[in-house]
Write a protein that holds these residues in place. Structure first.
Motif: not given
Length: 232
Positions: A156-158, A203-205, A223-228
């Protein structure tokens, strides 16, 4: 230690006869074989493959090396290599001897110099602002975080410090069949692909791509998971 056992068993076989000789000789061979295989695999992976030439970075789509973070668990094999490619390299060491208890890390820290400018950090509090890093490298390090919750918080921090269009490059041995054949019981120090995927999702990735560097080393590009956006 293994060679000592082999010599003792072999000496016992030489001094014995009949069934006992056969059993001792078989035991000596059974001890020597996995040691020889693991040494051979390690030689291939760490000395002969493209791993430390970093040629495999060309397989990461649209990789940006503007400002990069290399974060390790106390044994830094890659910062010197990355410095040749990265314009602005930040190096963090999250090793905590109370929490990360692998004995080989302590030995490595005594044997190798610390990369200049390395900052000691906590896994759950990286001293960087949000969206400040183009690429984060975590190479043979994150599996040392044995607690699932701490590992998820670390990623999450990353994700927090990674730019929206940035990449996270995570390279690890997996707890899978090739590594089990190579390292026998040592494979349980690694994490399974399923465990890594759960960590990344918490972590939302998301994994944008993955590939093997030899059959024994896997790189995940996150990659980051974009909103939605749904995970995949």
């Amino acid at each position: 230690m293994a060679l000592g056992v082999v010599v003792a068993l072999g000496g016992g076989a030489w001094l014995s006869s009949g069934l006992l000789r056969g059993l001792l000789a078989a035991a000596a061979f059974a001890t020597l074989l996995p040691v020889a295989v693991s040494l051979g695999v390690s030689w291939w992976v760490y000395d002969r493959s493209e791993l430390y030439r970093l040629d495999w970075l060309g397989r990461v789509p649209n990789l940006k090396l503007g400002r990069a973070l290399n974060i390790h668990s106390g044994f830094d094999e890659t910062s010197e290599l990355l410095r040749e490619r990265v314009q602005n390299l930040v190096v963090f060491d999250f090793y905590d001897p109370a929490a990360h208890t692998e004995a080989s890390i302590a030995r490595a820290r005594r044997a190798y110099d610390v990369f200049e400018g390395t900052q000691v950090v906590k896994t759950t509090a990286l001293p960087l602002p949000d969206d400040s890093v183009d690429t984060a490298f975590v190479i043979f390090a994150a599996h040392e975080i044995r607690d699932d919750a701490e590992r998820a918080a670390f990623f999450c921090e990353l994700g927090r410090v990674l730019k929206a269009d940035g990449h996270m490059v995570v390279t690890e041995h997996l707890r899978d069949a090739p590594n089990a054949l190579a390292y026998t019981a040592g494979v349980f120090h690694f994490l399974s692909k399923r465990t890594w995927q759960k960590t990344f999702e918490r972590a939302g990735l998301r994994v944008s791509t993955s590939f093997r560097i030899t059959p024994f080393v896997t790189t995940f590009v996150l990659k980051k998971i974009a909103t939605g956006e749904a995970t995949r």
